[in-house]
Write a protein that holds these residues in place. Structure first.
Motif, PDB file in Angstrom:
ATOM      1  N   UNK A  67     -30.733 -45.338  55.549  1.00 10.92           N
ATOM      2  CA  UNK A  67     -31.571 -45.903  56.607  1.00 10.92           C
ATOM      3  C   UNK A  67     -32.366 -44.813  57.304  1.00 10.92           C
ATOM      4  N   UNK A  68     -31.718 -43.695  57.589  1.00 16.40           N
ATOM      5  CA  UNK A  68     -32.385 -42.603  58.297  1.00 16.40           C
ATOM      6  C   UNK A  68     -33.537 -42.027  57.489  1.00 16.40           C
ATOM      7  N   UNK A  69     -33.376 -41.903  56.179  1.00 19.25           N
ATOM      8  CA  UNK A  69     -34.443 -41.346  55.350  1.00 19.25           C
ATOM      9  C   UNK A  69     -35.531 -42.359  55.023  1.00 19.25           C
ATOM     10  N   UNK A  70     -35.198 -43.662  55.091  1.00 20.57           N
ATOM     11  CA  UNK A  70     -36.204 -44.687  54.803  1.00 20.57           C
ATOM     12  C   UNK A  70     -36.997 -45.097  56.038  1.00 20.57           C
ATOM     13  N   UNK A  71     -36.502 -44.768  57.229  1.00 20.71           N
ATOM     14  CA  UNK A  71     -37.167 -45.187  58.460  1.00 20.71           C
ATOM     15  C   UNK A  71     -38.616 -44.718  58.583  1.00 20.71           C
ATOM     16  N   UNK A  72     -38.931 -43.453  58.253  1.00 20.23           N
ATOM     17  CA  UNK A  72     -40.304 -42.992  58.502  1.00 20.23           C
ATOM     18  C   UNK A  72     -41.370 -43.867  57.869  1.00 20.23           C
ATOM     19  N   UNK A  73     -41.282 -44.090  56.568  1.00 22.71           N
ATOM     20  CA  UNK A  73     -42.317 -44.868  55.890  1.00 22.71           C
ATOM     21  C   UNK A  73     -42.350 -46.301  56.384  1.00 22.71           C
ATOM     22  N   UNK A 357     -48.121 -46.349  52.957  1.00 21.74           N
ATOM     23  CA  UNK A 357     -46.765 -45.859  53.220  1.00 21.74           C
ATOM     24  C   UNK A 357     -45.703 -46.839  52.749  1.00 21.74           C
ATOM     25  N   UNK A 358     -46.041 -48.115  52.647  1.00 22.26           N
ATOM     26  CA  UNK A 358     -45.104 -49.037  52.013  1.00 22.26           C
ATOM     27  C   UNK A 358     -44.892 -48.661  50.553  1.00 22.26           C
ATOM     28  N   UNK A 359     -45.985 -48.315  49.881  1.00 22.55           N
ATOM     29  CA  UNK A 359     -45.868 -47.852  48.499  1.00 22.55           C
ATOM     30  C   UNK A 359     -45.140 -46.512  48.430  1.00 22.55           C
ATOM     31  N   UNK A 360     -45.434 -45.629  49.388  1.00 21.11           N
ATOM     32  CA  UNK A 360     -44.813 -44.306  49.373  1.00 21.11           C
ATOM     33  C   UNK A 360     -43.310 -44.373  49.612  1.00 21.11           C
ATOM     34  N   UNK A 361     -42.842 -45.409  50.318  1.00 20.28           N
ATOM     35  CA  UNK A 361     -41.413 -45.520  50.606  1.00 20.28           C
ATOM     36  C   UNK A 361     -40.580 -45.659  49.344  1.00 20.28           C
ATOM     37  N   UNK A 362     -41.210 -46.110  48.261  1.00 21.99           N
ATOM     38  CA  UNK A 362     -40.480 -46.264  47.002  1.00 21.99           C
ATOM     39  C   UNK A 362     -40.110 -44.904  46.415  1.00 21.99           C
ATOM     40  N   UNK A 363     -40.945 -43.899  46.678  1.00 25.63           N
ATOM     41  CA  UNK A 363     -40.808 -42.612  46.015  1.00 25.63           C
ATOM     42  C   UNK A 363     -39.468 -41.925  46.203  1.00 25.63           C
ATOM     43  N   UNK A 364     -39.084 -41.556  47.446  1.00 23.73           N
ATOM     44  CA  UNK A 364     -37.806 -40.853  47.611  1.00 23.73           C
ATOM     45  C   UNK A 364     -36.601 -41.633  47.085  1.00 23.73           C
ATOM     46  N   UNK A 365     -36.597 -42.965  47.279  1.00 24.64           N
ATOM     47  CA  UNK A 365     -35.481 -43.766  46.771  1.00 24.64           C
ATOM     48  C   UNK A 365     -35.447 -43.750  45.244  1.00 24.64           C
ATOM     49  N   UNK A 366     -36.627 -43.870  44.606  1.00 27.84           N
ATOM     50  CA  UNK A 366     -36.688 -43.852  43.151  1.00 27.84           C
ATOM     51  C   UNK A 366     -36.255 -42.498  42.603  1.00 27.84           C
ATOM     52  N   UNK A 367     -36.741 -41.430  43.218  1.00 25.81           N
ATOM     53  CA  UNK A 367     -36.401 -40.088  42.732  1.00 25.81           C
ATOM     54  C   UNK A 367     -34.911 -39.819  42.911  1.00 25.81           C
ATOM     55  N   UNK A 368     -34.368 -40.230  44.065  1.00 22.61           N
ATOM     56  CA  UNK A 368     -32.941 -40.033  44.283  1.00 22.61           C
ATOM     57  C   UNK A 368     -32.096 -40.804  43.291  1.00 22.61           C
ATOM     58  N   UNK A 369     -32.487 -42.027  42.990  1.00 23.81           N
ATOM     59  CA  UNK A 369     -31.740 -42.840  42.032  1.00 23.81           C
ATOM     60  C   UNK A 369     -31.779 -42.230  40.632  1.00 23.81           C
ATOM     61  N   UNK A 370     -32.975 -41.822  40.187  1.00 22.38           N
ATOM     62  CA  UNK A 370     -33.098 -41.218  38.858  1.00 22.38           C
ATOM     63  C   UNK A 370     -32.338 -39.904  38.763  1.00 22.38           C
ATOM     64  N   UNK A 371     -32.395 -39.105  39.824  1.00 21.75           N
ATOM     65  CA  UNK A 371     -31.711 -37.814  39.806  1.00 21.75           C
ATOM     66  C   UNK A 371     -30.201 -37.987  39.728  1.00 21.75           C
ATOM     67  N   UNK A 372     -29.677 -38.939  40.517  1.00 19.19           N
ATOM     68  CA  UNK A 372     -28.233 -39.169  40.487  1.00 19.19           C
ATOM     69  C   UNK A 372     -27.777 -39.802  39.174  1.00 19.19           C
ATOM     70  N   UNK A 373     -28.622 -40.674  38.592  1.00 19.90           N
ATOM     71  CA  UNK A 373     -28.216 -41.391  37.388  1.00 19.90           C
ATOM     72  C   UNK A 373     -28.288 -40.525  36.139  1.00 19.90           C
ATOM     73  N   UNK A 374     -29.270 -39.635  36.070  1.00 20.81           N
ATOM     74  CA  UNK A 374     -29.484 -38.864  34.844  1.00 20.81           C
ATOM     75  C   UNK A 374     -28.968 -37.433  34.922  1.00 20.81           C
ATOM     76  N   UNK A 375     -28.784 -36.886  36.129  1.00 17.51           N
ATOM     77  CA  UNK A 375     -28.297 -35.518  36.325  1.00 17.51           C
ATOM     78  C   UNK A 375     -29.223 -34.477  35.723  1.00 17.51           C
TER      79      UNK A 375
END
Length: 424
Positions: A67-73, A357-375
């Protein structure tokens, strides 16, 4: 044969014209715009830089961190819808003062005790940032006149400089005085900006005369959507890199110290590139579209280099990514160029940044998910590279649009309108 009787000339009374922008931009006005722009990212990037300490001190769970990281966008996008209405009611400069006051209040609240105050203060600060960013192009157009695009680009460059400064110095401040000192230090530049803007809230509001044609619906404008999509995609990549670049670099083989140094190099290059772009486009706004294309290509080359040969020339890849992050400057400068007046500038700015910024909000969540899933960074970099190619398409489409191509007809540059005074 009839004769005409001469009559006295008809008395006329000129209508009071709208308040015109000053003929010459004063240095303190430029300083005020720069001060407001500097604070448009600091409260966001400061949280990311001090997030490990905040999480450890307050015991934040995964949900609270998300929530804290998604709030800005989300808050920025939500606030933009209200800004055009607020501007019409109170004026642009008074609106800047109001949002700077909210930003100061939000930053003060979030350094108090408790998780909920941290979230509430961050939400208020991010809403204030959204309002300030939307109004900045409009106030640049009002005060800058023919130099509106250059002044807007200067403000965009300052936004990047503020973000880089907060990212670089907040960990140091946090190490010295704790996370509250790291976040609370950014109240000072907000207070300075508020002191500069407060006297201007009493300045007569600049109002535009009635146009001959109704306002054009921006949601039906292809050019407005081109610029909105470009803004969203460049913000997606910039926010993703600000949040995840050190992690991505470490997954490509860099050690922690090298990853931190390369991330700092990216931020420094982005500031320098923004300054060069501002100088290039200050007098010739025709260069704005070209810089949108060039910065997008540079960011794509940096991503491609990290994907294919991450250890070959990492400094070069980081520098190219920095130039790509400078795409915010031409994107912001294109807003007043593609608008006909202050009202349309505010509405276009709200649309571009709100949906962007609605579109930009997808970015950090997508990158975090891919990074955690694929290592590893391969899938993450591939996703960012795909977004970059789409961004390049919309940069090229925006580059083909002439300035104010779809703007409604302006009032003719003639003497002020006059109206007859009734006899007696």
């Amino acid at each position: 044969m009839s004769t005409l009787t001469p009559t006295a000339p008809e008395q006329t009374l000129p209508i009071r014209p709208a308040v015109a922008p000053p003929a010459r931009l004063r240095w303190w006005q430029v300083l005020a715009i720069v001060a407001a722009a500097f604070n448009a990212r600091t409260s966001v990037t400061a949280v990311g830089a001090a997030l490990p300490e905040i999480r450890a001190a307050l015991g934040l769970g995964t949900g609270a961190v998300v929530v804290l990281t998604a709030l800005p966008c989300l808050c920025i996008a939500a606030t933009t819808c209200l800004v055009p209405l607020l501007r019409r009611r109170m004026g642009t400069q008074t609106g800047i003062v109001l949002f700077l006051g909210f930003l100061l209040t939000g930053q003060a609240i979030r350094v108090a005790e408790g998780q909920w105050l941290l979230l509430a203060g961050t939400a208020l600060a991010c809403c204030a940032i959204g309002g300030t960013q939307v109004l900045l192009p409009a106030v640049c157009q009002q005060l800058g006149g023919r130099r509106a695009a250059g002044l807007t680009m200067l403000s965009a460059s300052t936004i990047g400089a503020g973000a880089a400064t907060a990212t670089a110095t907040t960990p140091w401040l946090t190490e010295i005085g704790g996370w509250r000192a790291g976040l609370g230090a950014w109240i000072v530049p907000v207070a300075f900006a508020l002191l500069l803007w407060a006297p201007q809230s009493s300045t007569p509001r600049i109002t535009a005369p009635q146009l001959e044609k109704p306002r054009r619906p921006l949601l039906r404008s292809p050019g407005a959507w081109y610029l909105t999509t470009f803004m969203g995609l460049q913000s997606l990549q910039a926010l993703s890199l600000l949040s995840w670049q050190p992690v991505l670099l470490r997954t490509t083989g860099a050690d922690p110290a090298q990853a931190a140094a390369l991330s700092t190099n990216t931020l420094v290059v982005s500031i320098a590139a923004s300054a060069v772009i501002t100088a290039s486009c200050y007098r010739r706004t025709t260069h704005i579209g070209r810089w949108m294309v060039l910065t997008t290509c540079s960011g794509g080359l940096g991503l491609l280099g990290l994907l294919i040969a991450p250890s070959a020339t990492p400094v070069l890849w980081a520098a190219l990514l920095g130039v790509g992050m400078a795409a915010l400057a031409p994107a912001m400068a294109a807003i007043p160029v593609q608008a006909a007046d202050g009202d349309e500038t505010t509405r276009l700015s709200a649309m571009v940044q709100g949906f962007g910024y609605l579109l930009a909000a997808i970015g950090p969540a997508l990158i975090g998910t891919l990074t955690d899933a694929t290592s590893n960074a391969e899938w993450t970099l591939t996703a960012l590279l795909f977004c970059n190619l789409v961004q390049l398409l919309f940069a090229a489409l925006s580059n083909r649009l002439p300035a104010q191509a779809e703007a409604p007809a302006r009032l003719p540059k003639t003497a002020p309108e006059v109206r007859p005074v009734p006899p007696g």
